[in-house]
Enzyme design. Structure first.
Site, mmCIF file in Angstrom:
data_model
loop_
_atom_site.group_PDB
_atom_site.id
_atom_site.type_symbol
_atom_site.label_atom_id
_atom_site.label_comp_id
_atom_site.label_asym_id
_atom_site.label_seq_id
_atom_site.Cartn_x
_atom_site.Cartn_y
_atom_site.Cartn_z
ATOM 1 N N ARG A 65 46.892 31.236 52.804
ATOM 2 C CA ARG A 65 46.400 30.001 52.215
ATOM 3 C C ARG A 65 47.011 28.745 52.826
ATOM 4 N NH1 ARG A 65 45.669 33.949 49.100
ATOM 5 N NH2 ARG A 65 47.684 34.496 49.965
ATOM 6 N N THR A 66 48.334 28.704 52.908
ATOM 7 C CA THR A 66 48.974 27.438 53.286
ATOM 8 C C THR A 66 48.625 27.068 54.721
ATOM 9 O OG1 THR A 66 50.758 28.083 51.803
ATOM 10 C CG2 THR A 66 51.162 26.192 53.233
ATOM 11 N N LYS A 95 64.612 34.399 71.550
ATOM 12 C CA LYS A 95 65.639 34.288 72.609
ATOM 13 C C LYS A 95 66.874 33.548 72.114
ATOM 14 C CE LYS A 95 61.768 33.399 75.642
ATOM 15 N NZ LYS A 95 61.172 32.297 76.391
ATOM 16 N N ARG A 116 56.821 26.511 57.944
ATOM 17 C CA ARG A 116 57.260 27.534 56.974
ATOM 18 C C ARG A 116 58.384 28.328 57.625
ATOM 19 N NH1 ARG A 116 53.605 31.485 53.324
ATOM 20 N NH2 ARG A 116 53.393 29.475 52.265
ATOM 21 N N HIS A 144 58.296 24.747 47.632
ATOM 22 C CA HIS A 144 56.955 24.778 48.245
ATOM 23 C C HIS A 144 56.187 23.572 47.678
ATOM 24 C CE1 HIS A 144 53.405 26.163 50.141
ATOM 25 N NE2 HIS A 144 53.361 27.420 49.720
HETATM 26 N N1 CP Z 1 50.453 30.348 47.928
HETATM 27 C C1 CP Z 1 50.858 30.534 49.209
HETATM 28 O O1 CP Z 1 51.809 29.923 49.678
HETATM 29 O O2 CP Z 1 50.118 31.450 49.893
HETATM 30 P P1 CP Z 1 50.358 31.882 51.415
HETATM 31 O O3 CP Z 1 51.699 32.582 51.464
HETATM 32 O O4 CP Z 1 49.219 32.786 51.759
HETATM 33 O O5 CP Z 1 50.393 30.642 52.249
#
Ligand code: CP
Length: 316
Positions: A65-66, A95, A116, A144
């Site tokens: 999703r993100t 590396k 991320r 998040h």
């Molecule tokens: N909700 C969420 O962060 O989903 P993903 O891990 O698929 O990005």
């Protein structure tokens, strides 16, 4: 002439707008982002707002999703994307390159970075060395922030308000960054109450309990069935297998709370069931047809909210 990136806009000397955690979101900014998201959802935002801008999406942890909603948001705003979707195994991190060095380099290629990373605080470290905006897409069991924004957007859209709500956060509250960020943002609105529903080993961290402070009334329980009839929002979360020391520890908690038809009978008729997704057994698919099951609508809302975040970060 093609719409290429051969002549990127000159960078200004103003400080980049980073979004690395809830601390970067004050009440006016939350209100502005939710308002812009609604405009994008209505189809009336400028589809060329980020034309000739380039977004780097750097993901050291898996995502559906993100990453894809950020990339879709950028493309829908007329921009372009370059991505490292398995940076932990395919970038020069393998590396031994530090996160800081990688971000310094990527800053020279792109106009903003969505990151991320499995380590708490990684987005802030990245922001410290980047001269373009860094937007956190989740830092380990930390925060998040854009998920919490899309959660607020969903709650407001579904229930019509963000205040005087009783919200139950259920599941792995120790490791669940979405629940941690949402608790923080809910504390910015008057009269909200949080019911934290978790086994003793997966309780919400003291850091979050301290940060939400007296503005948010908080109660804790282990009993989901008992809490359900009192809630406006039930926010179910996944037990985060990847954060446990051992498979045996994960197995101790797997299936601790499962929302099925019986639990839905206990949830008030006006309430909604949310989940940041992915789910891994904690919501029975039989529940999907219930109109109160808001999680797929919630995931869709991520697109509008991330369009608003990119616009704010990159176009002012
Ligand atoms: N909700 C969420 O962060 O989903 P993903 O891990 O698929 O990005």
């Amino acid at each position: 002439m093609t719409d290429t990136l051969t002549a990127p806009p000159a960078r200004t000397q103003v400080a980049p707008r980073h979004l690395t955690g809830p601390q970067d979101l004050d009440h006016p900014l939350i209100a502005r982002l939710l308002e812009r998201a609604a405009i994008f959802e209505s189809g009336s935002g400028d589809p060329d707002r980020l034309r000739r801008r380039l977004l780097a999406t750097i993901f050291y942890e898996p995502s559906t999703r993100t990453r894809l909603s950020f990339e879709a948001a950028m493309l829908r705003l007329g921009g372009q994307v370059l991505g490292a979707e398995s940076a932990g195994t395919t970038s020069s991190a393998v590396k031994g390159e530090s996160l800081e060095d990688a971000i310094r380099v990527i800053s020279g290629y792109a106009d903003a970075i969505v990151l991320r990373h499995p380590e708490v605080g990684a987005a802030q470290r990245a922001a410290h060395v980047a001269d373009v905006p860094v937007i956190s897409a989740g830092d380990g069991p930390g925060q998040h922030p854009t998920q919490a924004l899309l959660d607020l957007y969903t709650i407001r859209k579904e229930l019509g308000r963000l205040d005087h709500l009783r919200v139950g956060l259920a599941g792995d509250l120790r490791n669940g960054r979405t629940a941690r960020s949402l608790a923080d943002l809910l504390s910015r609105f008057a009269g909200n109450e949080l019911v934290l529903i978790a086994p003793p080993g997966l309780r919400m961290g003291e850091d979050v309990l301290r940060s939400v402070g007296p503005q948010l009334r908080v109660t804790e329980t282990t009993d989901l069935a008992e809490a359900a009839p009192t809630l406006d929002v039930l926010y179910q979360t996944r037990i985060q297998a990847e954060r446990f020391e051992s498979a045996a520890e994960y197995e101790r908690y797997r299936g601790v709370y499962v929302v099925g038809p019986e639990l839905m009978r206990r949830l008030p008729g006006h309430a909604i069931l949310m989940h940041p997704l992915p789910r891994a057994g904690e919501i029975d698919p039989q529940v999907d047809a219930d109109p109160r099951a808001a999680y797929f609508r919630q995931a869709r809302n991520g697109l509008w909210v991330r369009m608003a975040v990119l616009e704010w970060a990159m176009a002012g």
